[in-house]
Write a protein that holds these residues in place. Structure first.
Motif, PDB file in Angstrom:
ATOM      1  N   ASP A  42      46.188 126.065  34.367  1.00  0.00           N
ATOM      2  CA  ASP A  42      46.204 124.980  33.378  1.00  0.00           C
ATOM      3  C   ASP A  42      47.339 124.002  33.685  1.00  0.00           C
ATOM      4  OD1 ASP A  42      45.327 126.806  30.319  1.00  0.00           O
ATOM      5  OD2 ASP A  42      44.098 125.949  31.920  1.00  0.00           O
ATOM      6  N   PHE A  43      48.369 124.479  34.385  1.00  0.00           N
ATOM      7  CA  PHE A  43      49.537 123.647  34.646  1.00  0.00           C
ATOM      8  C   PHE A  43      49.614 123.277  36.117  1.00  0.00           C
ATOM      9  CE2 PHE A  43      49.942 125.075  30.550  1.00  0.00           C
ATOM     10  CZ  PHE A  43      50.288 126.414  30.435  1.00  0.00           C
ATOM     11  N   TYR A  52      46.634 115.518  18.432  1.00  0.00           N
ATOM     12  CA  TYR A  52      46.404 114.286  19.175  1.00  0.00           C
ATOM     13  C   TYR A  52      46.714 113.069  18.319  1.00  0.00           C
ATOM     14  CZ  TYR A  52      44.237 117.228  22.660  1.00  0.00           C
ATOM     15  OH  TYR A  52      44.030 118.197  23.612  1.00  0.00           O
ATOM     16  N   ILE A  90      52.062 122.347  29.733  1.00  0.00           N
ATOM     17  CA  ILE A  90      51.096 121.672  28.869  1.00  0.00           C
ATOM     18  C   ILE A  90      49.845 121.422  29.683  1.00  0.00           C
ATOM     19  CG2 ILE A  90      50.662 119.570  27.547  1.00  0.00           C
ATOM     20  CD1 ILE A  90      53.622 119.334  27.203  1.00  0.00           C
ATOM     21  N   ARG A  91      48.701 121.697  29.123  1.00  0.00           N
ATOM     22  CA  ARG A  91      47.452 121.506  29.857  1.00  0.00           C
ATOM     23  C   ARG A  91      47.285 120.062  30.293  1.00  0.00           C
ATOM     24  NH1 ARG A  91      43.342 124.847  26.134  1.00  0.00           N
ATOM     25  NH2 ARG A  91      43.923 126.913  26.852  1.00  0.00           N
ATOM     26  N   SER A  92      46.773 119.870  31.508  1.00  0.00           N
ATOM     27  CA  SER A  92      46.585 118.511  32.052  1.00  0.00           C
ATOM     28  C   SER A  92      45.793 117.651  31.099  1.00  0.00           C
ATOM     29  CB  SER A  92      45.812 118.552  33.372  1.00  0.00           C
ATOM     30  OG  SER A  92      46.160 119.671  34.090  1.00  0.00           O
ATOM     31  N   TYR A  93      44.798 118.253  30.487  1.00  0.00           N
ATOM     32  CA  TYR A  93      43.954 117.503  29.573  1.00  0.00           C
ATOM     33  C   TYR A  93      44.787 116.895  28.456  1.00  0.00           C
ATOM     34  CZ  TYR A  93      40.735 116.329  25.934  1.00  0.00           C
ATOM     35  OH  TYR A  93      40.074 115.648  24.964  1.00  0.00           O
ATOM     36  N   ARG A  94      45.675 117.677  27.894  1.00  0.00           N
ATOM     37  CA  ARG A  94      46.511 117.201  26.792  1.00  0.00           C
ATOM     38  C   ARG A  94      47.473 116.124  27.285  1.00  0.00           C
ATOM     39  NH1 ARG A  94      47.866 118.557  21.879  1.00  0.00           N
ATOM     40  NH2 ARG A  94      46.436 120.307  21.823  1.00  0.00           N
ATOM     41  N   LYS A  95      48.059 116.358  28.458  1.00  0.00           N
ATOM     42  CA  LYS A  95      48.973 115.365  29.051  1.00  0.00           C
ATOM     43  C   LYS A  95      48.290 114.022  29.157  1.00  0.00           C
ATOM     44  CE  LYS A  95      50.108 117.261  32.977  1.00  0.00           C
ATOM     45  NZ  LYS A  95      50.616 117.589  34.309  1.00  0.00           N
ATOM     46  N   SER A 114      45.565 112.923  27.703  1.00  0.00           N
ATOM     47  CA  SER A 114      45.129 112.358  26.427  1.00  0.00           C
ATOM     48  C   SER A 114      46.251 111.656  25.709  1.00  0.00           C
ATOM     49  CB  SER A 114      44.618 113.461  25.506  1.00  0.00           C
ATOM     50  OG  SER A 114      43.577 114.135  26.118  1.00  0.00           O
ATOM     51  N   LEU A 115      47.438 112.200  25.802  1.00  0.00           N
ATOM     52  CA  LEU A 115      48.553 111.609  25.072  1.00  0.00           C
ATOM     53  C   LEU A 115      48.987 110.313  25.703  1.00  0.00           C
ATOM     54  CD1 LEU A 115      50.657 114.752  24.286  1.00  0.00           C
ATOM     55  CD2 LEU A 115      49.384 113.315  22.698  1.00  0.00           C
TER      56      LEU A 115
END
Lengths: 589, 193
Positions: free
Chosen positions: A96-97, A313, B76-81, B83-84
């Motif tokens: 994930d990272f 979000y 932190i998951r790439s997706y979240r990175k 999105s922010l």
């Protein structure tokens, strides 16, 4: 006719009735055991005797595989002939990272091929961290006529074309849940591929997608699907569009909004407010992308029965959060961004007495000059107000030992304690000491602790504490911590229930790795990256423990003798044959 | 891995070295070298006040110094990175776009509004005036020749890029902050690589 009963007679593996007089015919035993839902219970039951093992195997309809390489699809099919629902997890969590090479593996295709032959009536597939191609999705859609539920979390390798295939061919679809994936968003009208008379959908989550969906198709779909309980749209759905959707779906229990940033007229605002007033069944609310503060109150009427609020979000300020929380008396789970700061967390403490889970994510994780975000004060405030708190994920830039000691004193029931002090190796900012005592307090006080993530400046003392006190610990995540091999040895020696251990950038070497020789077969997996482990150490491990798969991922330009990334896991399927060139499988032979 | 090998070699020296700093303070030096990011990384206090003895016994306790932008950290998951970061970029509608500008060796950072400039020449001129230095001549092959400075920016993915390679609009939408690199680091980035 039940297709499975026919196959039962054909399968040679079905053992003859036991010669010892049994109190129950097999079918009765199966019926009884069929009522067991928990996999743990089923595992226990299967160990009683051969009869019970067989009865359990025949009555199991759902299988959970925590590491797709620990077993092969053939072995699974051989043991459990009547599976209708499969949950599979693939890559190590650190993928994930971005710590795992792109083409590492965990491809679902080989599983689907076996399932198509052994479980043609498969209904549910839930995947986490697997690689799923569009071809696989099409294969799935075409080969399983009863297929109902697809859930993809943190997967990669597919595009909206694959979703189109699912929409086109899965006539009985009830659940389509696409979350936080590395998806190739080609846009296209995948949603429109659902047939016009299709109405069985209960769960639809496409919050992950960045492209537009065909809104008309969505609106028609939603009004047809009277059983729709979960709807999570993406950020391209405006407030006005959301309102039109909600009018058709008063029965929703989980809602993910689109963006809350459209300019509304007063009439539109009132209409929206009324619509939300009728969403009395909502227990989960998420989305709220790009939220414009003045419109938040529109949501208040829908929050009365909310138990889970996901604002991770939505960049809310403390005051906005406080106002919102006053309307959420039943809240059990809350996810927020650290834009709410300590003030926001104080409001959490004051307004959420039933809170059990809190996750605070950083809005700006890579900007080190930011002096905002949350501190130890916010966490302490929550602990005073929310005594039932047992799950926390907390990203912060400063912490003290004293604060953590206070927190666990207030909330001794932590089962999951994940603290991320974002600057690696940072000490207690008030005393300048290591954070050893903080985590010592956690493990000493929280006897039910199952999962722990540590951070900050930590010496071996932290791990001595963990090994000595964390007797229920199952998952441990460690980064930039520890002094010597002794730290890891304490954990491996003391944490009897440990199943998953993931370590990065720590001074643990071969001695530490090899001290766990006996232990790794009782664990799901071990990950060690950027530590002091060498290839020789890994080879020794592989040689001594042939039932472990020992895989080393080499980085470009690294020393030949260093084992940059090591992934060790137990397996009854032997070494895997689909590893890419950058992954070395060390064999014991 | 380089960092780890260095750590192993360092171990012998540090074990015999007399120090007063607390555990973790050795990192100051390593960070000064490897921290390409900025001048203001919050460092743990080099506390000489207490725990001197403790420091010596803990001297080997040096986690490999995290380089600027350590891969996969914070977790932190790439997706979240991704999105922010997007909301900030879709402020294309907004009339200003302030980004921080740091210059190696300067005591404090500045902020400029990228929307004020029509293109690279204007931006570079403004930077030259602000920090009182000269940028060399840009060429695709060799970057900025003729000066010891190279203007760089951090993009959406967290990578440091040379200013000028991509079209201006693309640069505007992906630039998070600017940094004027100086000296040998600058030479490594722009020129002839």
């Amino acid at each position: 006719m039940d297709p499975y009963s026919k196959r039962k007679k054909e399968l040679p593996e079905r053992p003859p009735e036991s010669t010892r007089p049994s109190p129950f015919p097999d079918e009765v035993l199966e019926l009884v055991l069929g009522l067991l839902k928990s996999n743990k219970d089923r595992s226990s039951v299967s160990l009683v005797c051969k009869d019970w093992y067989n009865a359990e195997s025949w009555s199991r309809t759902h299988v959970f595989i925590g590491n797709c390489y620990s077993v092969s699809p053939e072995i699974v099919a051989r043991r459990f002939p009547k599976i209708r629902s499969v949950t599979l997890k693939g890559k190590p969590r650190f993928s994930d990272f971005n710590l795992v090479p792109r083409n590492w593996g965990a491809d679902i295709q080989s599983w689907l091929v076996v399932f198509a032959s052994k479980y043609p009536f498969l209904e549910e597939l839930r995947l986490k961290r697997m690689t799923v191609t569009d071809e696989s999705l099409e294969f799935l859609a075409l080969n399983f006529p009863n297929f109902k539920a697809l859930s993809l979390l943190s997967c990669d390798g597919f595009s909206t074309d694959g979703l189109a295939a699912i929409a086109t061919h899965c006539k009985n679809l009830t659940e389509l849940d696409i979350q936080e994936n590395g998806i190739d968003d080609k846009s296209g009208n995948w949603l429109g591929c659902l047939p016009e008379n299709f109405s069985s959908l209960e769960v639809l989550n496409f919050a992950n997608l960045n492209s537009d969906v065909n809104f008309d198709a969505l609106e028609r779909l939603v009004s047809r699907c009277k059983s729709l309980k979960v709807l999570k749209v993406n950020k391209n759905i405006s407030l006005e569009q959301l309102q039109r959707l909600l009018v058709c779906t008063p029965q929703l229990t989980e809602l993910g909004t689109g963006s809350i940033s459209q300019e509304l007229t007063e009439r539109q605002y009132t209409e929206l407010e009324n619509t939300f007033k009728h969403c009395k069944n909502l227990d989960t609310l998420s989305g709220l992308w790009e939220v414009m503060t003045p419109y938040l109150p529109v949501l208040y009427p829908a929050c009365t029965n909310l138990t889970f609020l996901n604002l991770s979000y939505a960049a809310l300020q403390g005051l906005e959060l406080a106002n919102l929380l006053r309307h959420c008396p039943q809240l059990r789970r809350l996810w927020v961004l650290d834009t709410v700061e300590d003030k926001g967390l104080e409001a959490v403490g004051s307004n959420c007495p039933l809170l059990e889970e809190l996750r605070v994510f950083p809005a700006d994780p890579f900007d080190e000059e930011i002096v905002h975000g949350v501190t130890e004060a916010g966490f302490v405030a929550v602990s005073y107000g929310c005594r039932r708190l047992h799950y926390v994920l907390y990203f912060c830039r400063q912490m003290t030992n004293a604060a953590v000691a206070t927190i666990v004193q207030n909330c001794p029931n932590f089962t999951h304690f994940r603290l991320c002090i974002m600057n690696p190796g940072q000490p207690d900012y008030m005393t300048n000491e290591p954070m050893d005592e903080a985590f010592g307090a956690v493990v000493k006080t929280c006897s039910k602790l199952q999962r722990l993530s540590v951070s900050g400046l930590l010496t071996d003392l932290t791990f001595e504490y963990v090994g000595r006190y964390a007797k229920n610990l199952e998952t441990l995540s460690v980064a930039f911590a520890g002094t010597s091999d002794w730290g890891m040895q304490c954990v491996l020696g003391g944490c009897t229930k440990l199943r998953k251990l993931e370590i990065r950038d720590c001074p643990f070497g071969n001695a530490a790795l090899l001290s766990g020789l006996e232990k790794y077969e009782s664990m799901r997996s071990l990950w060690m990256s950027s530590c002091n482990v060498t290839m020789n150490g890994c080879r020794l491990l592989a040689r001594e423990m042939p039932r472990l798969n020992v895989e080393v991922m080499k980085e470009e330009g690294s020393d030949d003798s260093q084992a940059d990334k090591v992934y060790v896991y137990r397996s009854v399927a032997g070494p895997r044959r689909d590893a890419p060139p950058s992954v070395l499988t060390l064999s014991g032979i | 891995m380089e960092g780890v090998v260095a750590y192993e070699n360092d171990l012998n020296l540090k074990a015999t070295e007399l120090r007063l700093g607390l555990p973790g303070t050795e990192r100051n030096q390593e960070q000064a070298v490897s921290c390409a990011r900025n001048n203001k990384r919050p460092l743990p206090e080099t506390g000489d006040q207490n725990g001197g003895a403790k420091a010596k016994s803990d001297a080997p306790n040096t986690p490999p110094a995290p380089k600027a932008h350590t891969v996969g950290w914070p977790p932190i998951r790439s997706y979240r990175k991704n999105s922010l970061q997007q909301p900030k970029q879709t402020a294309a509608e907004s009339s200003v776009m302030y980004v921080k500008v740091s210059m190696d060796g300067a005591p404090y950072l500045r902020k400029i509004d990228l929307k004020v400039y029509q293109g690279y020449p204007e931006l570079l001129k403004a930077l030259e005036n602000m920090f009182k230095f000269t940028i060399g001549e840009y060429s695709e092959r060799e970057g900025y020749k003729g000066s010891e400075y190279a203007p760089t920016y951090e993009d959406k993915d967290g990578d440091w890029m040379l200013v000028g390679d991509v079209p201006w609009e693309m640069f505007m939408s992906s630039c998070k902050r600017l940094r004027i690199m100086k000296g040998s680091e600058a030479r490594g980035l722009g020129c002839g690589v």
